[in-house]
Design a protein around this motif. Structure first.
Motif, PDB file in Angstrom:
ATOM      1  N   ARG A 134       0.808  -1.214   0.000  1.00 39.21           N
ATOM      2  CA  ARG A 134       0.000   0.000   0.000  1.00 39.21           C
ATOM      3  C   ARG A 134       0.845   1.269   0.000  1.00 39.21           C
ATOM      4  O   ARG A 134       0.523   2.252  -0.657  1.00 39.21           O
ATOM      5  CB  ARG A 134      -0.917  -0.011   1.214  1.00 39.21           C
ATOM      6  CG  ARG A 134      -1.860   1.141   1.188  1.00 39.21           C
ATOM      7  CD  ARG A 134      -3.068   0.897   2.005  1.00 39.21           C
ATOM      8  NE  ARG A 134      -3.854   2.115   2.030  1.00 39.21           N
ATOM      9  CZ  ARG A 134      -5.061   2.206   2.523  1.00 39.21           C
ATOM     10  NH1 ARG A 134      -5.628   1.158   3.039  1.00 39.21           N
ATOM     11  NH2 ARG A 134      -5.710   3.333   2.502  1.00 39.21           N
ATOM     12  N   MET A 135       1.934   1.228   0.754  1.00 33.79           N
ATOM     13  CA  MET A 135       2.781   2.420   0.804  1.00 33.79           C
ATOM     14  C   MET A 135       4.022   2.197  -0.042  1.00 33.79           C
ATOM     15  O   MET A 135       4.854   1.362   0.274  1.00 33.79           O
ATOM     16  CB  MET A 135       3.144   2.720   2.238  1.00 33.79           C
ATOM     17  CG  MET A 135       1.964   3.322   2.977  1.00 33.79           C
ATOM     18  SD  MET A 135       2.459   4.113   4.492  1.00 33.79           S
ATOM     19  CE  MET A 135       1.490   3.197   5.668  1.00 33.79           C
TER      20      MET A 135
ATOM     21  N   ASP B  69       1.530   5.732  -4.654  1.00 37.60           N
ATOM     22  CA  ASP B  69       1.117   4.758  -3.649  1.00 37.60           C
ATOM     23  C   ASP B  69       0.297   3.622  -4.274  1.00 37.60           C
ATOM     24  O   ASP B  69      -0.226   3.744  -5.386  1.00 37.60           O
ATOM     25  CB  ASP B  69       0.352   5.439  -2.513  1.00 37.60           C
ATOM     26  CG  ASP B  69      -1.053   5.758  -2.894  1.00 37.60           C
ATOM     27  OD1 ASP B  69      -1.934   4.919  -2.630  1.00 37.60           O
ATOM     28  OD2 ASP B  69      -1.275   6.827  -3.490  1.00 37.60           O
TER      29      ASP B  69
ATOM     30  N   SER C 108      -0.898  -4.299   3.466  1.00 39.81           N
ATOM     31  CA  SER C 108      -0.860  -3.042   4.201  1.00 39.81           C
ATOM     32  C   SER C 108      -0.618  -3.264   5.680  1.00 39.81           C
ATOM     33  O   SER C 108      -0.986  -4.287   6.235  1.00 39.81           O
ATOM     34  CB  SER C 108      -2.165  -2.294   4.002  1.00 39.81           C
ATOM     35  OG  SER C 108      -2.213  -1.192   4.855  1.00 39.81           O
TER      36      SER C 108
END
Lengths: 449, 251
Positions: free
Chosen positions: B77-78, B83, B104
């Motif tokens: 997710r990051m 992103d 995540s």
């Protein structure tokens, strides 16, 4: 203050001016009426008729002034005794000072008169004493200035007093702020109970500070708990790995050690996740979903999910729901709270012979109450408050699996929605009640003070 | 393993009984910035018989996902540059429907909903076990076949009819509770694959939390008693430490 002052001054000034105008007009009219009357007499009977009328009128007391003179200015008749040069030489409207006898001797008084020149050098002076009017004007004028001064004084003084009180109260808020910035979270803004705007602001600030203090205490507790309850299993995990490394075992024993290590890690992850969820619930950052929840369907779901597990432990698990119980909230969160309660009842609410667990949902009008009752040993009165806290596990359950976080999550969900958890006696057994408002008010902070 | 879709007059039958191996080889794109995690995933996927691809940031991941065909995407997710959620929504906008699993550290329901809304197909919270991840991506790759078309599942002599809700084994009817039916339906839909307990809780019960006790195990053993007990050959297998799998071979 300045606005109020100028408005008041304006109002009084207007009244003063209007009064003056009115009085002046009245005076004009009176003099004019007198003049018209005398002019008629003169037309009718000449100078002799005029003097007769003036003599007559002069006898009636009042503020009217008359004088008839010959061509040299000698008084023929009238209530005015002497004529000044200015008066003598002027024609038309003129203001002058004359002497009038009174108890304290002759006094100077102000008058207004019209001077007419008649054929033959005669002069007619018709006037009116306006000394009273002058005095009245003076009184009004001084009243105006004194009043204005007084008002300014009271206004300024009052304003100063009020603002001094207000500033003192704001200073108190500033002082509280400074106390808190210095790290003492117990500081509160004084509330004087008057219920005015500043008081309401203070009450709200205090409520906010309570909440912050509560959150900080929660954080403190979490870090203490992490230190205490996560370090122990971490240490165990490390020891196990270390021991396996030193043992020079065969592939199978390594495998066993690794599997146990993974198991331990999984347990840690679970505890960690539960702690995070509780922390997020308490910070109010979770559970924003607003699902329309049918309480009956929800507890049916969980009874159905846990029923085989309960049966394995020789316990019966049943649901009892009043018709049409609905609430709004995060279905996952409320579901998890309910699951934890049922899970607890199955784990600790049975006896050797088994037991009965009943799950209910009901509507009390303001709230929806979920209850999970068992017929097990229950919780002694003294421990009931304590079991909702994190990591608290009663002695009897220490040997059994569990993190001690199940009920604190239930309590956190209740707080998030502004509800409550009650630990009650089921006689015999334990009855846990989760009470949630119909319209869950996210953040748990009651907005009605 | 091969999926043989037998097309008969009115319905399709997904036949799981055919052969041995769990799943066909998949091309998996890993978009993950942590090189150690990516290397571990790539190695483990290779061992499981799949072909991994790797991109270390969002832009590179997007480019790779657009230029080459993959069976499934694993998206952190990051990510640097772009992103993970934006990578997926951009892909969906460009018409690329490759199933995506989001990884995540954020595990709350709200985050999950956000992830799925961006076009993700599944969501896994860190830390996760590799077996859970593998089970999920295999399930995702399977999902690309339009499931509406399949009205009957068949594993060996066990048959499930999704329309009539009838379950038979060796032609003998088995009566199941509604929830047991859905449990079996999900297992059979993913026949040959491993299905984890959390996957079952998510898809059969629609709850996304950790149920502390292994309530699912008890449901499985009840189901097992109904479909396997009176027959010689067990079909519902426990995969230790991971979950369950329904398949014809005894392994």
């Amino acid at each position: 203050m300045a606005l109020f002052g100028s408005a008041a001054a304006g109002a009084i000034g207007y009244i003063y001016w209007q009064t003056n105008v009115l009085l002046a007009r009245q005076l004009e009219q009176t003099i004019e009426a007198e003049t018209r009357g005398l002019a008629e007499q003169y037309r009718a009977g000449g100078i002799s008729n005029l003097t007769k009328t003036v003599s007559n009128r002069s006898l009636t007391p009042g503020n009217s002034l008359y004088l008839v003179t010959d061509n040299e200015g000698r008084r023929i008749t009238g209530n005015l005794t002497s004529v000044s040069k200015i008066l003598w030489n002027s024609v038309g409207r003129v203001e002058f000072v004359y002497k009038r006898p009174s108890q304290n001797g002759p006094e100077d008084r102000l008058a207004l008169a019209s001077v007419f020149r008649l054929p033959g050098g005669f002069r007619l002076i018709v006037g009116r004493d306006i000394e009273d009017r002058r005095v009245f004007q003076r009184v009004v004028r001084s009243a105006f200035f004194i009043g204005l001064g007084f008002m300014a004084l009271v206004g300024l003084g009052g304003g100063w007093l009020v603002s001094r009180g207000l500033l003192a109260r704001i200073d108190a808020v500033t002082a509280t702020g400074r106390t808190i910035m210095e790290g003492d979270l117990t500081g509160r803004v004084p509330v004087n109970g008057s219920g005015d705007e500043l008081d309401r602001l203070s009450i709200n600030l205090n409520a906010m500070l309570d909440r912050i203090e509560q959150l900080m205490a929660g954080m403190q507790e979490v870090s203490d708990n992490i230190a205490h309850d996560l370090k122990t299993p971490l240490n165990r995990l490390r020891n196990r790995a270390e021991a396996a490394l030193h043992e020079h075992g065969d592939a199978k024993s390594y495998r066993d050690a690794l599997e146990r290590t993974i198991e331990e890690a999984d347990g840690l992850i679970k505890t960690f996740n539960a702690l995070l969820s509780i922390a997020r619930l308490e910070a109010g950052t979770a559970g924003k979903a607003k699902n329309e929840i049918d309480a009956g369907a929800l507890i049916q779901d969980f009874v159905e999910l846990y029923e085989p597990t309960a049966e394995d432990k020789n316990m019966s698990l049943t649901a009892k729901v009043a018709d049409d119980v609905h609430l709004k909230g995060d279905r996952q969160l409320i579901g998890q709270a309910l699951a934890n309660l049922i899970d607890n009842a199955i784990k600790y609410g049975g006896s050797k012979k088994g037991g009965k667990i009943e799950v209910t949902a009901g509507d009390t009008g303001q709230t929806v109450e979920f209850s999970v009752s068992d017929t097990g040993p229950g919780i002694p009165e003294k421990d009931r408050e304590r079991v909702l806290k994190r990591f608290v596990r009663l002695e009897e359950s220490r040997s059994r699996p569990g993190s001690g976080l199940g009920l604190s999550l239930v309590a956190a969900v209740a707080r998030l929605y502004g509800g409550s958890v009650r630990v009650e006696d089921n006689k015999p057994g334990l009855r846990m009640v989760l009470s949630l408002p119909h319209k869950t008010n996210h953040n748990g902070v009651s907005r009605t003070q | 393993m091969t999926i043989q879709a037998q097309i008969s007059a009115n319905h399709l039958v997904q036949d799981m009984s055919a052969t041995g191996l769990h799943s066909e080889s998949m091309r998996v794109l890993i978009i993950e910035d942590d090189s150690e995690t990516a290397a571990f995933l790539a190695k483990a996927l290779k061992e499981a018989g799949h072909v991994p691809d790797h991109a270390a940031d969002g832009e590179a991941g997007l480019a790779l996902a657009e230029s080459q065909v993959h069976d499934v995407l694993i998206v952190d997710r990051m990510l640097p540059k772009r992103d993970g959620l934006s990578v997926i929504s951009q892909l969906r906008e460009n018409g690329i429907q490759t199933p995506a699993l989001i990884l995540s550290a954020l595990g709350e329901v709200d985050d999950r909903v956000k992830g799925l809304r961006a076009g993700g197909d599944d969501y896994l919270t860190k830390p996760y076990s590799f077996s859970e991840l593998l089970a999920r991506i295999e399930a995702l790759a399977r999902r690309t076949s339009p499931e509406e078309a399949v009205t009957k599942y068949k594993v060996d002599d066990l048959e499930l009819d999704r329309l009539t809700h009838k379950v038979t084994r060796s032609g003998q009817q088995i009566l199941l509770q509604p929830r047991e039916f859905r449990l079996l339906e999900y297992l059979m839909k993913h026949a040959g694959q491993v299905v984890t307990r959390t996957m079952l809780l998510e898809h059969v019960w629609d709850y996304h939390f950790d149920p502390q006790t292994n309530v699912i195990d008890v449901h499985i053993s009840r189901l097992r008693a109904k479909i396997d007990k009176e027959f010689d050959k067990p079909l519902l297998h426990t995969v230790r430490g991971v979950g369950y799998s329904i398949r014809a071979d005894g392994a």
